[in-house]
Motif scaffolding. Structure first.
Motif, PDB file in Angstrom:
ATOM      1  N   ASN A 187       0.801  -1.235   0.000  1.00 17.53           N
ATOM      2  CA  ASN A 187       0.000   0.000   0.000  1.00 17.53           C
ATOM      3  C   ASN A 187       0.834   1.285   0.000  1.00 17.53           C
ATOM      4  N   THR A 188       1.899   1.331   0.824  1.00 15.57           N
ATOM      5  CA  THR A 188       2.543   2.629   1.070  1.00 15.57           C
ATOM      6  C   THR A 188       3.225   3.214  -0.176  1.00 15.57           C
ATOM      7  N   PRO A 189       4.102   2.459  -0.870  1.00 13.18           N
ATOM      8  CA  PRO A 189       4.715   3.077  -2.065  1.00 13.18           C
ATOM      9  C   PRO A 189       3.692   3.328  -3.174  1.00 13.18           C
ATOM     10  N   TYR A 190       2.660   2.498  -3.225  1.00  4.84           N
ATOM     11  CA  TYR A 190       1.605   2.686  -4.233  1.00  4.84           C
ATOM     12  C   TYR A 190       0.876   4.015  -3.981  1.00  4.84           C
ATOM     13  N   ALA A 191       0.603   4.274  -2.710  1.00  4.03           N
ATOM     14  CA  ALA A 191      -0.065   5.537  -2.356  1.00  4.03           C
ATOM     15  C   ALA A 191       0.843   6.726  -2.678  1.00  4.03           C
ATOM     16  N   TYR A 192       2.162   6.511  -2.556  1.00  4.15           N
ATOM     17  CA  TYR A 192       3.109   7.582  -2.911  1.00  4.15           C
ATOM     18  C   TYR A 192       2.919   7.966  -4.382  1.00  4.15           C
ATOM     19  N   THR A 193       2.849   6.966  -5.276  1.00  3.42           N
ATOM     20  CA  THR A 193       2.684   7.268  -6.712  1.00  3.42           C
ATOM     21  C   THR A 193       1.351   7.978  -6.953  1.00  3.42           C
ATOM     22  N   GLU A 194       0.302   7.491  -6.292  1.00  8.98           N
ATOM     23  CA  GLU A 194      -1.012   8.139  -6.474  1.00  8.98           C
ATOM     24  C   GLU A 194      -0.929   9.612  -6.088  1.00  8.98           C
ATOM     25  N   SER A 195      -0.246   9.889  -4.963  1.00  4.03           N
ATOM     26  CA  SER A 195      -0.202  11.283  -4.509  1.00  4.03           C
ATOM     27  C   SER A 195       0.651  12.133  -5.460  1.00  4.03           C
ATOM     28  N   GLN A 196       1.732  11.534  -5.997  1.00  2.00           N
ATOM     29  CA  GLN A 196       2.556  12.275  -6.967  1.00  2.00           C
ATOM     30  C   GLN A 196       1.760  12.564  -8.238  1.00  2.00           C
ATOM     31  N   MET A 197       0.941  11.615  -8.627  1.00  2.00           N
ATOM     32  CA  MET A 197       0.125  11.825  -9.842  1.00  2.00           C
ATOM     33  C   MET A 197      -0.896  12.934  -9.601  1.00  2.00           C
ATOM     34  N   LEU A 217      -2.071   3.172 -13.984  1.00  2.00           N
ATOM     35  CA  LEU A 217      -3.192   4.043 -13.574  1.00  2.00           C
ATOM     36  C   LEU A 217      -3.665   4.932 -14.724  1.00  2.00           C
ATOM     37  N   GLU A 218      -2.774   5.180 -15.684  1.00  2.00           N
ATOM     38  CA  GLU A 218      -3.179   6.002 -16.835  1.00  2.00           C
ATOM     39  C   GLU A 218      -3.922   5.189 -17.889  1.00  2.00           C
ATOM     40  N   ASP A 219      -3.808   3.878 -17.780  1.00  2.00           N
ATOM     41  CA  ASP A 219      -4.475   2.995 -18.738  1.00  2.00           C
ATOM     42  C   ASP A 219      -5.992   3.196 -18.664  1.00  2.00           C
TER      43      ASP A 219
END
Ligand code: HEM
Length: 434
Positions: free
Chosen positions: A178-188, A202-204
């Motif tokens: 969860n944690t690094p995945y949430a990092y990417t979501e927040s950066q996006m 996620l862009e797919d």
């Protein structure tokens, strides 16, 4: 206990299983690591089916052969240059430096996360996750793996400490996904995300968004580190060992680099096709140091259609591939304990190592192109600027390490000491001016 177990010792027989790959690409159910801790969400333990195909699609799109992997070459080169610098500053911490190298590449590719110098929270998290996995999946440790009904016992009952442990480990597994995945979501969301496996997923269009798609993307991402970190570190660590034990190989590889690349710059991926001996060193490392000596067990989806090597294979049979034996088979590789890159060169090279060491069927390693690229970069750049030699004991006598590997799913050379020095003033400045 009624469980059929097939041990495959020969590469020819593994090829037979490979030809019927769809039927032999399930995984056995691991009660502790898989069912209780939840590692069965990761690709390595996932049962065969559409969910596995979804994970593998994320991998092939992002780290598959040709274009996908080529697009990551600049990143791999940059991280390897940082590795050279860390090594010249602190050559005593080779294993740690290699972990940082593999970890930084994978976290960047998977989440667009740039690991910090020194201690890094995500590297620590995923390293801890890998340790927990090895403990939970170790054969013969948890009785529940043999007697699955034990998992239904209440936690308050004496002797059920494994249930509490599984609950704690489950938290680690979920936090790591969860944690690094949430990092990417927040950066996006902030518009600052680097391209990564997760951001691409996620862009797919498909990402609009069944919960299953998002779940699978998250766990496919977590499988990158799980599958890629220890394996790459093991091979690169073995490289330094091989260079001490076989100094003539080191000299020959350095001579090739000097002739093709010169001494004014570091080797890059553009040099790769012109460095056959260095490439043969990578191949020989994959053979000589069996990273996954027994592969990862497969299971049969259905009864075999006919026989394999005279045997009927029943549905559910567990298939263990003795990759170590295949990679040290004297018929395929004469004098198998000798580290000899030449065996992979010339008009009649010995048996294709990559068709063995990465497993078989629909479970064949999906990170093999990343592994090849990472290892090439690490060894070509290290050979260009370092001399790797035996460490000296307190009397100044060179210490000859023994080539012994750990006894684990992912096997490492046992710790050894070595001396890593820049080859020249020029080499030193190439490393430090970066
Ligand atoms: C030298 C490096 C590597 C070696 C020798 C290696 C070897 C293997 C082997 C033997 C398997 C089991 C295949 C089977 O079940 O038949 C495997 C699976 C796997 N590897 Fe690798 N691997 C390496 C690097 C990597 C890297 C860099 C990644 C990720 C970026 C990776 C990700 C995976 C994953 C996710 C699986 C599970 C695949 C599945 O169950 O479908 N590996 N690898």
């Amino acid at each position: 206990m009624g469980q059929s177990l097939v041990i495959v010792n020969s590469a020819d027989i593994m090829d037979e299983f490979d030809k019927q790959g769809a039927n032999y690409s399930d995984r056995p159910v691991l009660q502790m690591a898989g069912e209780l801790v939840g590692f069965n969400n990761g690709m390595g333990l996932l049962r065969y089916g559409p969910r596995l195909r979804a994970y593998r699609k994320h991998f092939s799109r992002f780290v598959g052969p040709n274009k996908p992997i080529q697009s990551h070459q600049p990143l791999i080169e940059e991280e390897t240059r940082k590795f050279l610098r860390r090594t010249v500053e602190n050559s005593g911490d080779l294993s740690h430096n290699l972990r940082k190298l593999a970890g930084s590449i994978i976290l960047n590719l998977t989440y667009g996360y740039k690991a910090e110098d020194g201690q890094d929270k995500f590297v620590d998290l995923v390293e801890h996750h890998n340790k927990v996995f090895s403990l939970a999946a170790k054969p013969g440790v948890f009785l529940v793996d043999v007697l699955p009904w034990l998992k239904y016992l209440p936690e308050w009952l004496p002797g059920t400490g494994f249930l509490k442990l599984a609950r704690e480990w489950r938290k680690t597994a979920e936090e790591t996904a969860n944690t690094p995945y949430a990092y990417t979501e927040s950066q996006m969301a902030a518009g600052t995300a680097l391209t990564s496996l997760v951001s691409t997923g996620l862009e797919d269009d498909e990402a609009n968004h069944s919960p299953e798609y998002l779940r699978d993307l998250k766990w496919a991402a977590a499988s990158m580190y799980g599958g890629g970190a220890d394996t790459t570190v093991s091979i690169e660590y073995a490289f330094f060992l091989a260079m001490i034990l076989f100094p003539e190989v080191q000299k020959k590889a350095q001579a090739e680099i000097d002739a093709v690349v010169g001494n004014d710059r570091l080797p890059t991926f553009a040099d790769m096709p012109h460095l056959p001996y260095v490439n043969a060193v990578t191949t020989e490392l994959l053979r000589w140091n069996s990273v996954a000596p027994l592969g990862v067990p497969h299971a049969a989806v259905e009864d075999s259609d006919g026989h394999i090597n005279g045997y009927f294979i029943p549905k559910g049979a567990v298939i263990v591939t003795n990759l170590w034996n295949m990679l040290h088979d004297p018929e395929s590789y004469p004098d198998p304990f000798k580290f000899d890159p030449e065996r992979h060169l010339g008009p009649n090279p010995q048996r294709d190592v990559r068709k063995i060491c990465f497993g078989f069927g629909r479970r064949i390693c999906p990170g093999m192109h990343l592994a090849d690229a990472s290892v090439y970069s690490c060894i070509a750049m290290s050979l260009a600027v370092f001399n790797i030699e035996k460490a000296l004991d307190s009397h100044g006598v060179p210490i000859t390490p023994v080539h012994e590997n750990t006894n684990s799913l992912i096997s490492f050379p046992k710790p050894f000491e070595c001396t890593i020095k820049p080859r020249s003033e020029k080499a030193y400045s190439l490393i430090t001016e970066l």
